[in-house]
Design an enzyme around this catalytic site. Structure first.
Site, PDB file in Angstrom:
ATOM      1  N   SER A 263       0.843  -1.195   0.000  1.00 49.47           N
ATOM      2  CA  SER A 263       0.000   0.000   0.000  1.00 49.47           C
ATOM      3  C   SER A 263       0.871   1.235   0.000  1.00 49.47           C
ATOM      4  O   SER A 263       2.050   1.188   0.353  1.00 49.47           O
ATOM      5  CB  SER A 263      -0.904   0.025   1.234  1.00 49.47           C
ATOM      6  N   ASP A 264       0.306   2.368  -0.398  1.00 45.49           N
ATOM      7  CA  ASP A 264       0.997   3.632  -0.179  1.00 45.49           C
ATOM      8  C   ASP A 264       0.809   4.026   1.281  1.00 45.49           C
ATOM      9  O   ASP A 264       0.039   3.403   2.026  1.00 45.49           O
ATOM     10  CB  ASP A 264       0.474   4.710  -1.123  1.00 45.49           C
ATOM     11  N   TRP A 265       1.489   5.069   1.690  1.00 48.01           N
ATOM     12  CA  TRP A 265       1.570   5.471   3.100  1.00 48.01           C
ATOM     13  C   TRP A 265       0.175   5.690   3.699  1.00 48.01           C
ATOM     14  O   TRP A 265      -0.523   6.626   3.335  1.00 48.01           O
ATOM     15  CB  TRP A 265       2.390   6.748   3.206  1.00 48.01           C
TER      16      TRP A 265
END
Length: 733
Positions: A263-265
């Protein structure tokens, strides 16, 4: 052909044996990524690693800290599984290369691959083994801050350059000590965010997805990329970190991707903000079932997945498949054999690395305008060097340079002084955003006393990149006022005004273009910006960059890109009418009636693929191997390119096609090939391309990839408006 392959049987068995020994909590630990503690090993972090509750760490760059963490993981955790150490190594580590949008302007796959290779060498020396690059979001909105990280507006350019970066980071053997895992991001269509605003919603039809936004990611998968990152945005109403169709149906089942999805942040937890998950527990459920395998930072997996497993809403098979992919990635990287550093020496600031940064910077600069002989400037000319970016080693590095070493930056002022040019330097402004015009008269005095004026203007690094989106694309602050003032001062005098633009995006230059004699668009060129720009301005090197994105005249034209659809009423030079040409009380349907704006020209300021040189190239003798091509054949295309000038130079030869009649509307032009070539003065080169059946296809109304019979037009030239053309027919066998 891929540069990496699935695990061999002994390696796969090793991963499975490890998996069989792990508890559910330890499996979730492998799916849990934490942020580093800023150069220290805290008691909590050491404990979590020791217990096997952490599988990867992001944003730790201290070699001793990384070595300590890896030692704990290998020697003290239950199964001795080493850590993934992630960092945004976007366009360099200590030695900084041009921004990706600048690297794209080289149109040189070898330069892209080499920059990634050297970046990996530097980053791996401190223990980093995973970078969140390349970003291969097709980007057609220059307001979007992250266009700085992109390779521009074209799917093929993004695909080839993304694959080149993967090869550079990972090499053919990702287990070697200087290789690091690449991560293709942001999957998918993040570049289509509404209004060019980061984190915003995206609404893209499957037709457009498959033709524009997905091909670069498919190419990265075919190049063996070890990981893919989900986009922050929702896609057609479903946030990507919870989008099972995209992450499982397309990525896993259709493309057979065998790497890791991260996932992104915080994007898993943000499913609750999107309004598709009631709480963090529901967000974890959606993301795991969609296909996310490592959660960056937010911790919903480690906190809730075990309860989700007990309640039956996620399965142990789903968890095991995710963890097996993570273990496989660590095995491919050779981390079990080379898990932490033992006295490694950082190689950065070496002659090889700075030379490569210089070459990349030279190739990335695009000459947009050159009246007469304004450029190059003779070395014996007195130069007035004006602007806040002429001597700023930090700002020239651009966005996403957490680790860039400013001390090795060489500025434009440095570059001129190294070449012993007489320079009168004035920054004029404190920054590019400075509205204080009180020093403009001093700048005009300096210009009046010079033989040539070089203005280093643009935007600072902080004005582009993630979350730094702009509604306007003009030069900020009082920079435009400076340009006009210098132009007034030198009116009627034979003193060239050279504008060097350092920026993280394409700016709208129409309003200031008439006041300068030459424009060199340098983007943010990195550590060796100064020598590269000085050599181009002085004629020691010849500009050869080409635009990877169209430059608009006005913000209101966005999106404006070369590969647009024809529409039912395309605008042409014959039917375009500007509103100033409308007679008073003209009837509503009496003029125009084409797909255009009436208050600006329908063409871009500078088209995709455009870039001038200090010489001229002529294209001749376009030849096709056949004008009737069957499904089993390839079409070979050759053209002669002549350097008509007196200077050795590089040219980027570009091939475009159009499917004239098809079952779905196709772009007016599509880039299908390019080659960067060197041609000595007065000589010619024969350039060849080969088109296959797959190059001519598209996705039909049922999302099936097809190649239909019919007539195609083909163009070859130096930019997307080239007019040397031929036609051929694709016939059934």
């Amino acid at each position: 052909m891929t540069t990496t392959s699935p695990l061999n049987e002994p390696e796969l068995q090793r991963a499975k044996d490890l998996l069989d020994q792990m508890s559910v909590t330890q499996k979730l630990g492998q799916m849990h990524q934490v942020n580093g503690a800023g150069g220290v090993v805290t008691e909590q972090l050491a404990h979590d690693v020791r217990m096997g509750n952490v599988g990867s760490v992001i944003n730790e760059v201290d070699a001793e800290v990384i070595a300590q963490l890896q030692s704990i993981a290998v020697n003290e955790s239950p199964h001795g599984i080493p850590l993934l150490i992630g960092r945004d190594v976007i366009h360099g580590f200590k030695t900084v290369f041009p921004l990706p949008i600048g690297l794209a302007s080289t149109w040189c796959d070898e330069t892209i691959e080499r920059s990634a290779r050297l970046s990996a060498i530097e980053a791996s020396a401190v223990g980093i083994n995973w970078t969140f690059s390349p970003m291969i979001d097709v980007s057609r909105d220059p307001r979007w801050g992250r266009i700085a990280e992109s390779f521009g507006e074209d799917p093929l350019l993004n695909a080839r350059m993304g694959a080149a970066m993967v090869r550079g980071y990972q090499t053919e053997d990702p287990s070697q000590t200087t290789a690091i895992a690449a991560c293709a991001k942001h999957f998918a269509a993040y570049g289509a965010s509404e209004s060019g605003r980061d984190y915003n919603t995206t609404n893209v039809s499957e037709h457009e997805l498959r033709h524009v936004y997905l091909p670069p990611f498919k190419a990265a998968c075919e190049a063996g990329v070890l990981s893919v990152m989900t986009s922050f945005s929702d896609l057609n109403g479903v946030p990507v970190s919870g989008n099972e169709w995209l992450l499982t149906d397309v990525l896993r089942h259709e493309w057979r991707f065998n790497g890791v999805v991260v996932s992104d942040w915080g994007s898993v937890q943000q499913l609750t903000v999107h309004g598709v998950a009631e709480n963090d527990k529901a967000a974890a459920e959606q993301a795991i079932n969609a296909g996310v395998e490592i959660e960056m930072v937010s911790g919903t997996f480690i906190n809730h997945a075990e309860a989700l497993l007990h309640s039956g809403v996620i399965t142990i098979e789903k968890l095991d498949a995710a963890v097996l992919n993570i273990l496989a990635m660590k095995i491919r990287l050779g981390l079990f054999e080379q898990h932490y550093l033992q006295g490694a020496t950082s190689p950065y600031n070496s002659e090889e690395h700075t030379k490569e940064a210089y070459e990349a910077a030279v190739k990335s600069c695009v000459l947009l305008k050159n009246n007469g002989t304004s450029l190059p400037i003779a070395c014996d000319q007195r130069i007035a060097l004006l602007g806040p970016l002429a001597d700023d080693g930090y700002e020239q590095l651009g966005t996403w340079v957490f680790d860039g070493d400013v001390s090795i930056s060489q500025t434009v002022l440095d570059g001129f002084r190294q070449r012993r040019v007489e320079v009168n330097y004035l920054p004029v402004f404190a920054s590019t955003r400075d509205h204080d015009n009180s020093r403009i008269p001093l700048a005009c005095d300096a210009a009046a006393a010079a033989d040539a004026v070089v203005l280093c203007l643009g935007e600072e690094a902080i004005l582009s990149g993630e979350a730094h989106c702009r509604a306007e694309l003009d030069l900020p602050g009082a920079q435009e006022e400076l340009i006009r003032a210098v132009s007034r001062t030198l009116r009627g005098r034979n003193v060239p005004i050279i504008l060097v633009v350092l920026a993280g995006r394409p700016l709208a230059l129409e309003c200031i273009e008439p006041f300068v004699d030459a424009i060199l668009y340098a983007w943010h060129p990195g550590s060796m910006a100064g020598p590269a720009i000085a050599d181009l301005v002085l004629g020691e090197r010849t500009p050869s960059g080409k635009l990877p994105v169209s430059f608009v005249r006005k913000v209101g034209q966005i999106p404006l890109y070369y590969g647009q659809k024809p529409t039912g009423r395309p605008v042409t030079h014959d039917n375009y009418v500007h509103m100033d040409q409308f007679p008073m009380r003209a009837e509503q349907t009496s003029l125009g009636m084409a797909a255009s704006h009436i208050d600006t020209h329908f063409t871009p300021m500078y088209p995709f693929g455009y870039g001038l040189s200090y010489t001229q190239f002529e294209y001749r003798n376009l030849q096709l191997s056949s004008h009737e091509v069957s499904a089993t054949e390839r079409l070979d295309v050759t053209v002669e390119v002549v350097n008509c000038g007196k200077i050795d130079a590089d040219e980027v030869v570009q091939l475009y096609i159009r499917d004239k009649v098809s079952s779905v509307s196709r772009p007016v032009r599509e880039l299908k090939g390019y080659q960067r070539i060197s041609i000595p003065a007065g000589q010619s080169r024969l350039v060849s391309f080969s088109l296959s059946r797959a190059d001519l296809g598209f996705y039909n109304q049922r999302s099936q990839y097809v190649v239909e019979t019919g007539t195609f037009t083909l163009w070859i030239g130096g930019d997307s408006t080239c007019d040397l053309s031929a036609e051929f027919n694709w016939i059934s066998q």
